[in-house]
Scaffold this motif. Structure first.
Motif, mmCIF file in Angstrom:
data_model
loop_
_atom_site.group_PDB
_atom_site.id
_atom_site.type_symbol
_atom_site.label_atom_id
_atom_site.label_comp_id
_atom_site.label_asym_id
_atom_site.label_seq_id
_atom_site.Cartn_x
_atom_site.Cartn_y
_atom_site.Cartn_z
ATOM 1 N N TRP A 184 0.841 -1.180 0.000
ATOM 2 C CA TRP A 184 0.000 0.000 0.000
ATOM 3 C C TRP A 184 0.883 1.238 0.000
ATOM 4 N N ARG A 185 0.470 2.255 -0.736
ATOM 5 C CA ARG A 185 1.108 3.565 -0.743
ATOM 6 C C ARG A 185 0.016 4.601 -0.520
ATOM 7 N N VAL A 186 0.398 5.696 0.132
ATOM 8 C CA VAL A 186 -0.574 6.725 0.475
ATOM 9 C C VAL A 186 -0.104 8.061 -0.099
ATOM 10 N N ASN A 187 -0.986 8.731 -0.823
ATOM 11 C CA ASN A 187 -0.692 10.033 -1.387
ATOM 12 C C ASN A 187 -0.500 11.024 -0.243
ATOM 13 N N SER A 188 0.660 11.679 -0.222
ATOM 14 C CA SER A 188 0.978 12.579 0.891
ATOM 15 C C SER A 188 0.010 13.767 0.960
ATOM 16 N N GLY A 189 -0.417 14.286 -0.182
ATOM 17 C CA GLY A 189 -1.368 15.397 -0.186
ATOM 18 C C GLY A 189 -2.723 14.997 0.356
ATOM 19 N N ALA A 190 -3.177 13.809 -0.011
ATOM 20 C CA ALA A 190 -4.478 13.327 0.454
ATOM 21 C C ALA A 190 -4.471 13.094 1.962
ATOM 22 N N ILE A 191 -3.371 12.543 2.475
ATOM 23 C CA ILE A 191 -3.306 12.268 3.913
ATOM 24 C C ILE A 191 -3.222 13.577 4.694
ATOM 25 N N SER A 192 -2.510 14.572 4.153
ATOM 26 C CA SER A 192 -2.420 15.889 4.815
ATOM 27 C C SER A 192 -3.785 16.554 4.876
ATOM 28 N N ALA A 193 -4.525 16.513 3.778
ATOM 29 C CA ALA A 193 -5.866 17.107 3.741
ATOM 30 C C ALA A 193 -6.801 16.387 4.706
ATOM 31 N N TRP A 194 -6.701 15.064 4.765
ATOM 32 C CA TRP A 194 -7.539 14.262 5.659
ATOM 33 C C TRP A 194 -7.251 14.615 7.118
ATOM 34 N N LEU A 195 -5.957 14.761 7.446
ATOM 35 C CA LEU A 195 -5.590 15.112 8.817
ATOM 36 C C LEU A 195 -6.077 16.512 9.184
ATOM 37 N N ALA A 196 -5.995 17.444 8.237
ATOM 38 C CA ALA A 196 -6.489 18.795 8.492
ATOM 39 C C ALA A 196 -7.995 18.776 8.758
ATOM 40 N N GLN A 197 -8.719 17.971 7.980
ATOM 41 C CA GLN A 197 -10.165 17.849 8.171
ATOM 42 C C GLN A 197 -10.472 17.259 9.544
ATOM 43 N N LYS A 198 -9.747 16.216 9.928
ATOM 44 C CA LYS A 198 -9.963 15.589 11.235
ATOM 45 C C LYS A 198 -9.658 16.567 12.360
ATOM 46 N N HIS A 199 -8.627 17.394 12.166
ATOM 47 C CA HIS A 199 -8.266 18.384 13.173
ATOM 48 C C HIS A 199 -9.395 19.404 13.342
ATOM 49 N N GLN A 200 -9.971 19.873 12.228
ATOM 50 C CA GLN A 200 -11.086 20.821 12.291
ATOM 51 C C GLN A 200 -12.285 20.199 12.995
ATOM 52 N N GLU A 201 -12.562 18.932 12.687
ATOM 53 C CA GLU A 201 -13.689 18.246 13.320
ATOM 54 C C GLU A 201 -13.475 18.139 14.824
ATOM 55 N N SER A 202 -12.243 17.862 15.245
ATOM 56 C CA SER A 202 -11.975 17.722 16.678
ATOM 57 C C SER A 202 -12.084 19.075 17.380
ATOM 58 N N GLU A 203 -11.688 20.160 16.687
ATOM 59 C CA GLU A 203 -11.843 21.495 17.281
ATOM 60 C C GLU A 203 -13.314 21.845 17.451
ATOM 61 N N LYS A 204 -14.138 21.509 16.462
ATOM 62 C CA LYS A 204 -15.575 21.774 16.561
ATOM 63 C C LYS A 204 -16.174 20.985 17.722
#
Length: 71
Positions: free
Chosen positions: A39-59
């Protein structure tokens, strides 16, 4: 476009490679593709996903820290 190994992502997120592979197999790890047996993970996709999760946790944090109108 840079693709990271599960080991690299595992070290960055402090999550086991088995968990990441499980997520990838089930479509829960954005940007994950299988090349051969690995498995390989696109670095841009994982960064965007983490940013989204961070926003959700702040909310959620703001919601849980708000005083109840009934208090």
């Amino acid at each position: 476009m840079q693709y990271l190994s599960l080991k690299t992502v595992s070290e960055q997120l402090n999550v086991s490679t088995r968990v990441l592979a499980y997520w990838a197999q089930r479509g829960k790890l954005p940007g994950a593709i299988k090349i051969g047996r690995e498995w390989r993970v696109n670095s841009g996709a994982i960064s965007a996903w983490l940013a989204q999760k961070h926003q959700e946790s702040e909310k959620w944090s703001a919601f849980t820290n708000a005083k109840s109108p009934l208090s």
